[in-house]
Structures are given as structure tokens and as C-alpha cells.
Motif scaffolding. Structure first.
Motif, PDB file in Angstrom:
ATOM      1  N   VAL A  38     -48.584  -4.098  36.380  1.00 16.13           N
ATOM      2  CA  VAL A  38     -48.913  -5.161  35.427  1.00 16.13           C
ATOM      3  C   VAL A  38     -50.386  -5.048  35.061  1.00 16.13           C
ATOM      4  O   VAL A  38     -51.252  -4.981  35.939  1.00 16.13           O
ATOM      5  CB  VAL A  38     -48.644  -6.558  36.008  1.00 16.13           C
ATOM      6  N   PHE A 226     -51.438  -4.715  40.102  1.00 16.15           N
ATOM      7  CA  PHE A 226     -51.742  -5.726  39.105  1.00 16.15           C
ATOM      8  C   PHE A 226     -53.215  -5.590  38.767  1.00 16.15           C
ATOM      9  O   PHE A 226     -54.068  -5.695  39.647  1.00 16.15           O
ATOM     10  CB  PHE A 226     -51.448  -7.127  39.661  1.00 16.15           C
ATOM     11  N   THR A 338     -45.052   0.085  33.206  1.00 14.16           N
ATOM     12  CA  THR A 338     -46.208  -0.818  33.206  1.00 14.16           C
ATOM     13  C   THR A 338     -46.060  -1.880  32.124  1.00 14.16           C
ATOM     14  O   THR A 338     -45.892  -1.564  30.944  1.00 14.16           O
ATOM     15  CB  THR A 338     -47.508  -0.038  32.991  1.00 14.16           C
ATOM     16  N   ILE A 339     -46.138  -3.126  32.550  1.00 18.04           N
ATOM     17  CA  ILE A 339     -46.204  -4.266  31.634  1.00 18.04           C
ATOM     18  C   ILE A 339     -47.668  -4.446  31.233  1.00 18.04           C
ATOM     19  O   ILE A 339     -48.543  -4.556  32.093  1.00 18.04           O
ATOM     20  CB  ILE A 339     -45.696  -5.549  32.314  1.00 18.04           C
ATOM     21  N   TRP A 426     -43.905  -3.181  27.276  1.00 20.42           N
ATOM     22  CA  TRP A 426     -43.267  -2.625  28.481  1.00 20.42           C
ATOM     23  C   TRP A 426     -42.244  -1.600  28.013  1.00 20.42           C
ATOM     24  O   TRP A 426     -41.084  -1.905  27.807  1.00 20.42           O
ATOM     25  CB  TRP A 426     -42.609  -3.724  29.308  1.00 20.42           C
ATOM     26  N   ILE A 450     -44.489 -13.148  34.267  1.00 19.71           N
ATOM     27  CA  ILE A 450     -44.817 -11.891  34.942  1.00 19.71           C
ATOM     28  C   ILE A 450     -44.114 -11.809  36.293  1.00 19.71           C
ATOM     29  O   ILE A 450     -43.584 -10.753  36.671  1.00 19.71           O
ATOM     30  CB  ILE A 450     -46.345 -11.763  35.084  1.00 19.71           C
ATOM     31  N   THR A 454     -41.434  -8.864  37.317  1.00 14.38           N
ATOM     32  CA  THR A 454     -41.694  -7.960  38.447  1.00 14.38           C
ATOM     33  C   THR A 454     -40.706  -8.153  39.591  1.00 14.38           C
ATOM     34  O   THR A 454     -40.664  -7.334  40.504  1.00 14.38           O
ATOM     35  CB  THR A 454     -43.114  -8.185  38.995  1.00 14.38           C
TER      36      THR A 454
END
Length: 769
Positions: A38, A226, A338-339, A426, A450, A454
Motif C-alpha cells: 500500500v 505500507f 500494490t495499491i 491497483w 485499505i 489488504t
């Protein structure tokens, strides 16, 4: 052989001992299988239309790329100011429930204005770390009340104590980009005397972020991370690199009226605004603060265009940082997992005023009325704007362009203050249907979203206390369902300005209520956002019953969210805990240490007379800075230069310099006296060995956030007070002798200092008991 049997007996006994007495450690947290990385990138004071996906002419190819393959949220709202938005983002709580009804510069003793995250509220970083994530942060924190930023303070509210494994950046609300006033790594100030030629903070923040990722991957190839990248751009002072400013040259010659219309046209083409949306005009578009471009002189147009070129360059540098992160993720083969979230913390700001300023600190931070002859914009060469010598802010006309198509600015509860850009990417999201999303999303929704994406459960307690129920709700379903539900309602409040969005309706009170009117009193406006998203048609007179209902609903929400008492007259910003009095006691400082922190230093000097006592031993070749406080935005220094005493005073960009007598070899007792005069002015005088030596008879007093860089003894840290001295000598470390003793002695506070120190901490503790 005997040695072998002895070893076997020892090993066996050790194993037996370990099985009997080894403590049972909790299992190391593991992230859910396939958990994504993230990255949350928050940009400071970025307006709704300042990036390409929202209609900007500023080239932002990297954010454009994220938007093209991801989600563009056109109805995202945030808090009207930065600290409240950051607190809501990290906790999932509404700003006041998260302790931030204002920015982290007040501490009046009320829960909604504590300017510290609640001890029982887990942050997003804490939940993700407990869920097996590595947690990194770079950039602006601004979630610790300013009286606890100094090196002797309780660090309980610093980033590492709120869930981050690593931190690098500026703890304060903003900083200069060419010469940061103070950098912190993890829990300690970065000890650096000066910055190299060409240094730029945005580049270093990006390098630090990349380094954290690289170091993790060198040691753990799978652990998700993160990264919270909180840009110091594009908050004032607005600065950029010369080559990036050059790329924007000429782009804004047509002026703010034409650029606003052009952005609005692109927004209609992109579908960012609904058909039939009107661009506010006249009073609704703050016409009294923004002259028509055609009415300006050629010199004014050139100056104002330069301000916007710098702003655009700063936005482009943010985009470059996005590109570098994306490139590294591609090299690691991790972009798909990956966001990435890119958002602004509030709307664009009008604090530069109608003409902008090259003296950022000269026009805010004081509740008293400024003298009629006060200079809020010290003239400087055009080419210096954006560089290390100028602390600038763009004019209100460009802020209106930034917030296209909405009305008003940062700190307002009109849409211009709270409607901000949000892009989410994403590439590997399961079942994703990318594109525009028009549903109402609030900043407090980001943390729950989020966590759901996740697969990490939020912490249910912190410090042995149950965690408060979040106000935010996950909108993760919108990634796969374009027609999914968004938020129905949200309250807003900022210095007594109030608003409530409920469905398509928005009730708004643009000014605090009179005390006799009560919390829901005052003048309320009403807008149908479905038909009029830019708030151009006030329907309050037509729907008085609905207005009263929404005002009462706002009041109920305010009670639930600890909004009261309203800061309806600015008094909440003046009440401070009595414990801060200790920060105004005389203090002795050691040469060559990192500078005394900004707020700690201000308690010794700002809005008061003060003295600096120095005992100095000089050799025949003595030279260098004895003490420096401030930077190009405002400050003062005492030095030995060319064998003589030198006193420099930087009045928000205008330098006053006076040389005293020769510095003979031997011991000297030096007294620097700074005495208040009428009209917010100081007299700065130097006495050497009991005799007058040099004087600056009358200069504008420094107040608010100036001097911004703290006190350095034996050198001039970071952003220099005296640019000519800096060009010749850099930090100009004192040599040829020694500074035996240096002590600050604060005088009585000025009558303009309206702070009231109360025994807040004791009263709160008594209530808790």
C-alpha cells in the motif's frame, strides 16, 4: 573424545533447560496470503483541478497513468485543513473525534482540539503492522501538538510511536524545500549543519522512500509494506527547482480567468463535472479578492504568472515522485500487487492574498491588526521566486483556478475547501472495473477501505483500552461495482464555519453563529448538490423547514463528534496549557549542536523583548557566526566577520545589516538586546564589554511562524539569515576562539500576545480521576 562427550552433555542440558524455562513469545504476525503493498501519497494544499485527471494543464503523466488504469473519485471530500484530514485518514475517525478540530498549533484542553491522536485509537499503520506489514513514512507528520516537537518532549505522538517502523521528514506543518528548517529520522533530529548546493527536499523524501523499500526487499522478499508519503509540497512557502520552473515558463501568461475556463472545459470533456454544472461568478467566485486579469498592469501579470509557474513546477515534482516509485515497483515486479492512493488533504489556499507574496511569514500568524505601513510582500527579482531566497505563496486568483469549478478555499466549508482529488490504482485488483466513481467518499473512509482491500483486521484495542468505533466505512466495493453505494452524510466544521452534506442536500453556515444564536444558529445556506454541485443557487429562503432540520442534524453530529466548543472568535487558539510556561524560561545553549526546535525557540523570542548573553574568547583570527535564528523568511544573526562584529536582521526578506567595532583578541562579554517598540517593531542593539557597539534602530517584529528555523549557536543552520554571508562562507562555523557561554533571557510578553496559559493538564487529569 572427552571434549566431544562434554559438549554433548552440555548441549543436552541446554536443550533441557530451554524446554523448561524459555518464555513463550507471541507468534510473529503474518500478513494475509497475497496481501498487497500500500502506498498512500498525500499532497498538501493541492486543489481539485491541479492534476491531469481532474482537468489541469500541468503535465502530470505519472498520475495520469495511475488514473487511466485505476479509479478517479470525483466526489471525494476531506477536512477543510491539513491536520484534521491527516488524523481522519490515519484513524478512520472524524477529525474532531480524532482530536483535530484545528491544525496542530493549539492545545486549549478540549477533546476535539487536543491536537494529539487519541491514545485508544489505533492508526492505520498500527493495524497494518499488527497484520504483518512493514510500515514506512516520509514527509510531513503534523499530528503532534507543536509544544511537543522539541528534543526533550514526550514522543508518544511521534510517527514511530504511532505505528511506523521507519520515518524521515518534517514533523512540523510545513518547511522550506531548498533548506528544510528541521528534519527528523525515526525519533531523532538529523544533525546536519548545511545542505549541499542543489539540495531539494522532495527529491530526498523520494530517495528515502525508495531506500526503505529496497532495504526491506534485500532482507525479506515477500513481506508487504505500507508507505505513507506525505508531501510537503505544495504548501507554502511554494518552492521548486529552477529547471522545473523553466519548463512552465509562459504557460500562465493568459492569466487566471482564461486558465480557469480552460480547466472547466477539460473537466466537462473528462466527465469530472456533471452536465449543467455552472462555474461560480461574481461574489460567489470571490471577485472582490481577485481582479480581472485584463485590469492588471504588465508588471503585475508577469509577477503573478511567475508565482503560478512555480506552483505548477512544484505539482510536476510531486508527479515525478509518483513516477519514480512506480518505476521501482515495476523493477521489483510488484506494481500489480500494490495499491496506490494519491489525494489532497484540503482545497487550494488563498493565504497568499490578492497579489500573492514573496514574504510568506509576514502576513499570518498574528491575531492583532497589522500596522498600516506593514509590508506583506517584500519586492524581489522574478527569477528568485521559487528559489531558496524567497518564501512565496501564489495569489488568490490562482487558488481559485486550483479549486475549479468550486467556490472558496482551504479552511472554508464550501466545496472549494473540502472537495479534493482522489486517484486509486491497483493493477492486480481482483474483479476490478476501473473508471470514474461519482459516489460520495470522505477521508475517514480511506483507512477502513485499505484494511478491507489488504485483508487485515483493524485493531480492536490500543494500550489495553477498547478502540473507538470508526466513523469511516469501507468503499472497497466501488472498485468492482460502479453503481455501489457511497457515503450518505458528513458534517464539516472549521473555526466556526459549519456544513452538513446529507444525500443531495448541503446546508452550510459560512460564518460562526452569534453566541446568543446557539450552535445551530446564524445564517445558513442550502444547496441541491445534484442539480448545483458548485453551490451557485442558495435555496434556503425556499426551504426554511429543511434548513432548520439539517442545521439541527448538524448540531447533533457536532455533539457526537466532540466539535464543541465552537471556535467562534479565535479564542481557542489563544488558550494554552500552563505547562508551556517552562518553555519561556531562560536557557543556555551549547555551540555546534543541532538548532533549538522552532516552537521551543519561539517561546524565547516571539512577541516579546529578549536578550542574548554571550561570553566569547576570540583569537586574532576569530571569524564566523556566533548565533543565528531564522532563515530567508525572517531572522537575525550575530557574527564576527572581517575582524568586526556583524549584526544582520532579515525582515521577511528585506535585509538590514550593520557592522560594529573591531573584535580584539581576548575574552568578551557580549549582549544582544532585542527590545519591543510601538507598531510591532523591534530595536536590535549590540553591546560589547559593556559599551554600545551596533544598532538596528527599528525593524518589523518577527512573529507567528517567524523565525521559522530554530536557534543555532556557532553556525547558521540550513536556510541562511544573511544570503551574502552564506554565499561567501556557507554555514560559517565559528573558528579562531570559542563561545564559552550563550544564554537566552526572555523579557515580558508583548501586549499583542493574546495567549492565556491555564492549568489545562491538571483540570483534565482531575476529570479523568
Amino acid at each position: 573424545m572427552g571434549e566431544r562427550r562434554g559438549y554433548e552433555r552440555f548441549a543436552g542440558r541446554a536443550a533441557e533447560f530451554a524446554s523448561e524455562s524459555r518464555p513463550s513469545w507471541p507468534a510473529r504476525p503474518q500478513a494475509p496470503a497475497g496481501a498487497p503493498n500500500v502506498v498512500v501519497m498525500l499532497v498538501d494544499d493541492l486543489g481539485f483541478s491541479d492534476v491531469g485527471p481532474f482537468g489541469s494543464e500541468i503535465p502530470t503523466p505519472n498520475i495520469d497513468r495511475l488514473a487511466a488504469d485505476g479509479w478517479v473519485f470525483t466526489n471525494y471530500r476531506t477536512a477543510p485543513m491539513c491536520s484534521p484530514a491527516r488524523a481522519a485518514l490515519l484513524t478512520g475517525l472524524n477529525p474532531h473525534r480524532a482530536g483535530f478540530g484545528f491544525v496542530a498549533h493549539i492545545d486549549p484542553g478540549y477533546p476535539g482540539y487536543a491536537c494529539e491522536l487519541p491514545e485508544d485509537a489505533p492508526t492505520l499503520a498500527e493495524s497494518l503492522r499488527a497484520g504483518g506489514y512493514a510500515t514506512f513514512m516520509v514527509g510531513k507528520w503534523h499530528l503532534t501538538v507543536e509544544s511537543r516537537l522539541h528534543d526533550g518532549a514526550d514522543r508518544a505522538s511521534w510517527p514511530l510511536q504511532r505505528g511506523f517502523d521507519r520515518y524521515f521528514g518534517s514533523m512540523d506543518g510545513f518547511t522550506a524545500l531548498h533548506h528544510p528548517h528541521r528534519l527528523v529520522r525515526d525519533n531523532s533530529v538529523v544533525d546536519v549543519a548545511e545542505f549541499p548546493e542543489g539540495y531539494f527536499l522532495t527529491d530526498e523524501l523520494t530517495e528515502e522512500a525508495l531506500g526503505m523499500i529496497d532495504e526491506l526487499r534485500a532482507n525479506d522478499a515477500a513481506k508487504p509494506f505500507f508507505l505513507y508519503y506525505a508531501h510537503t509540497s505544495v504548501h507554502g512557502p511554494i518552492q521548486a527547482k529552477a529547471e522545473d520552473i523553466a519548463r512552465q515558463r509562459g504557460r500562465y501568461a493568459a492569466g487566471w480567468d482564461a486558465l480557469r475556463e480552460a480547466r472547466f472545459a477539460r473537466q466537462r470533456e473528462l466527465g469530472i463535472v456533471a452536465p449543467g454544472t455552472r462555474l461560480p461568478e461574481g461574489e460567489q467566485a470571490d471577485a472582490a479578492l481577485i481582479p480581472p486579469w485584463e485590469s492588471l498592469t504588465e508588471a503585475e501579470r508577469e509577477l503573478f504568472a511567475r508565482h503560478m509557474e512555480v506552483y505548477a513546477a512544484s505539482v510536476a515534482e510531486v508527479d515525478e515522485s509518483v513516477g519514480r516509485l512506480v518505476q521501482r515497483l515495476e523493477e521489483l515486479g510488484e506494481l500489480d500487487r500494490t495499491i496506490i492512493v494519491v489525494a489532497s488533504d484540503n482545497g487550494g489556499t488563498a493565504e497568499g492574498g490578492p497579489t500573492g507574496t514573496r514574504s510568506y511569514f509576514a502576513q499570518f500568524g498574528l491575531s492583532a491588526e497589522l500596522p498600516a505601513d506593514w509590508v506583506a510582500d517584500v519586492p524581489r527579482e522574478l527569477d528568485e521566486i521559487g528559489g531558496p531566497r524567497v518564501f512565496g505563496q501564489y495569489p488568490t486568483g490562482w487558488a481559485r483556478v486550483s479549486n475549479t469549478p468550486f467556490r472558496s478555499f482551504k479552511s472554508s466549508t464550501y466545496e472549494g475547501g473540502v472537495h479534493a482529488p482522489l486517484v486509486l490504482s491497483w493493477p492486480g485488483a481482483p474483479g476490478a472495473v476501473s473508471g470514474l466513481r461519482e459516489q460520495f467518499v470522505f477521508v475517514a473512509d480511506l483507512a477502513p477501505t485499505i484494511l478491507e482491500l489488504t485483508g487485515v483486521a483493524p485493531l480492536t484495542e490500543r494500550g489495553g483500552r477498547p478502540a473507538p468505533q470508526p466513523d469511516g466505512r469501507s468503499v472497497a466495493g466501488l472498485l468492482s461495482d460502479p453503481a455501489g453505494p457511497g457515503r450518505e452524510a458528513q458534517y464539516f466544521e472549521c473555526v466556526g464555519r459549519r456544513a452538513l452534506v446529507a444525500g443531495d442536500w448541503k446546508a452550510l453556515a459560512p460564518a460562526p453563529p452569534a453566541r446568543q444564536d446557539g450552535a445551530a444558529g446564524g445564517r445558513w445556506e442550502l444547496y441541491d448538490l445534484a442539480a448545483d454541485p458548485t453551490e451557485t443557487r442558495d435555496l434556503a429562503a425556499r426551504e426554511p423547514v429543511l434548513v432548520r432540520e439539517l442545521a439541527e442534524r448538524w448540531r447533533a453530529e457536532a455533539w457526537r463528534n466532540t466539535v464543541f466548543p465552537l471556535d467562534d472568535d479565535g479564542s481557542l487558539q489563544e488558550v494554552r496549557p500552563a505547562g508551556e510556561a517552562a518553555l519561556s524560561e531562560p536557557v543556555a545553549l551549547t555551540p555546534f549542536r543541532p538548532p533549538l526546535e522552532r516552537f521551543r525557540a519561539s517561546r524565547l523570542t516571539v512577541l516579546r523583548s529578549f536578550a542574548v548573553e554571550v561570553e566569547l574568547l576570540a583569537d586574532a583570527d576569530a571569524a564566523g557566526v556566533v548565533v543565528a535564528h531564522g532563515d530567508q523568511g525572517g531572522g537575525y544573526l550575530l557574527a564576527v566577520d572581517e575582524g568586526r562584529w556583524l549584526l544582520s536582521y532579515n525582515a521577511y526578506g528585506e535585509l538590514h545589516r550593520v557592522r560594529g567595532g573591531r573584535v580584539d583578541a581576548g575574552p568578551h562579554g557580549v549582549l544582544l538586546r532585542v527590545d519591543e517598540l510601538d507598531g510591532l517593531r523591534w530595536r536590535v542593539a549590540l553591546e560589547v564589554d559593556g559599551a554600545p557597539d551596533a544598532v538596528v534602530p527599528s525593524v518589523p517584529m518577527l512573529f507567528g511562524m517567524a523565525p521559522f528555523t530554530g536557534i543555532s549557536v556557532g553556525y547558521d543552520y540550513g536556510g541562511p539569515v544573511d544570503w551574502g554571508l552564506h554565499e561567501a562562507h556557507g554555514a560559517y562555523r565559528f573558528t579562531g576562539g570559542s563561545i564559552e557561554r550563550l544564554r537566552y533571557v526572555p523579557g515580558e510578553p508583548s501586549r499583542h500576545d493574546r495567549r492565556v496559559l491555564l492549568a489545562i493538564d491538571e483540570a483534565v487529569a482531575a476529570i479523568a480521576d
